[in-house]
Scaffold this active site. Structure first.
Site, PDB file in Angstrom:
ATOM      1  N   LYS A 120       0.827  -1.206   0.000  1.00 23.68           N
ATOM      2  CA  LYS A 120       0.000   0.000   0.000  1.00 23.68           C
ATOM      3  C   LYS A 120       0.867   1.265   0.000  1.00 23.68           C
ATOM      4  CE  LYS A 120      -2.267   2.173   3.203  1.00 23.68           C
ATOM      5  NZ  LYS A 120      -2.917   2.359   4.481  1.00 23.68           N
ATOM      6  N   ASP A 138      -6.754   1.261   0.968  1.00 25.71           N
ATOM      7  CA  ASP A 138      -6.804   1.374   2.426  1.00 25.71           C
ATOM      8  C   ASP A 138      -8.195   0.940   2.886  1.00 25.71           C
ATOM      9  OD1 ASP A 138      -8.511   3.402   1.750  1.00 25.71           O
ATOM     10  OD2 ASP A 138      -7.587   4.903   3.045  1.00 25.71           O
TER      11      ASP A 138
END
Ligand code: SF4
Length: 212
Positions: A120, A138
């Site tokens: 991420k 997220d």
């Protein structure tokens, strides 16, 4: 979500916010990388408060190394998990200096090799600092993608790969920001604010939350 609804869904989000930006404050790729590293399980506001004091003193890998671990901890101790984040950031800085001439690398493999940098974080840096059309999934994007039917998946990676495949090319660069902001402020976790949601006509979620 029906295929024909995906483009109008993003066109609507784009119309409301043509140039979305991360809420983390940064002025160089390294400042962004460090801020993202510090932001895990913390708010952007909290990270900004700390980096506003840290970056004027140290905003390069070498300058952070020169602060030393305790010096760095002093600047970030208001952020959750600051001890392990400080350690990771120091180690990442060492690698950046020793292996990348003090610069932030531009490939996913090199970014993910840095301590504390997962998929991420690499996606955020590739997208925001280097303009790559990546999707940093997220908690907000995960929820919005599933709820709306845009890119349903059981894991963040499954959602990411579906987004990369289904988001029309013209919306890919900013898609993850639009989805984060939409999830943070409208399609919120507990009860989505469907009655004031601009993309409700394209969203699969049922039943929609009525106006209070
Ligand atoms: S209609 Fe409701 S569930 Fe669908 S995107 Fe909007 S807020 Fe989220």
């Amino acid at each position: 979500m029906k295929k024909e609804n995906i483009a109008p869904f993003f066109a609507t989000l784009q119309a409301a916010n043509p140039e979305p930006e991360t809420e983390l404050e940064y002025s160089t790729p390294f400042e962004l990388l460090a801020a993202v590293l510090l932001s895990a399980q913390a708010t952007d506001v909290g990270v900004n408060k700390a980096t506003r004091k840290l970056y004027p003193v140290a905003n390069t890998p070498q300058a952070i190394l020169d602060l030393g671990l305790e010096g760095l901890e002093g600047y970030i101790k208001t952020i959750g998990l600051y001890r392990s984040k400080a350690r990771h950031l120091m180690e990442a800085c060492r690698m950046l200096v020793e292996q990348h001439g003090g610069e932030v690398p531009r490939t996913r493999a090199e970014l993910e090799a840095l301590p504390g940098v997962g998929r991420k974080t690499a996606n955020v840096v590739l997208n925001v600092a280097f303009g790559e059309p990546t999707m940093a999934v997220d908690t907000h994007i995960f929820r919005v993608s599933n709820r709306t039917g845009l890119a349903p998946g059981k894991t963040p990676l499954e959602v990411e790969l579906k987004l990369v495949k289904h988001v029309p090319p013209e919306y890919r660069l900013h898609a993850h920001h639009w989805l984060i902001l939409h999830g943070r402020y409208v399609c919120v976790a507990r009860k989505p604010l469907c009655w004031k949601c601009a993309v409700a006509p394209y969203c699969d979620y049922k039943p929609k939350t009525p106006a209070p």
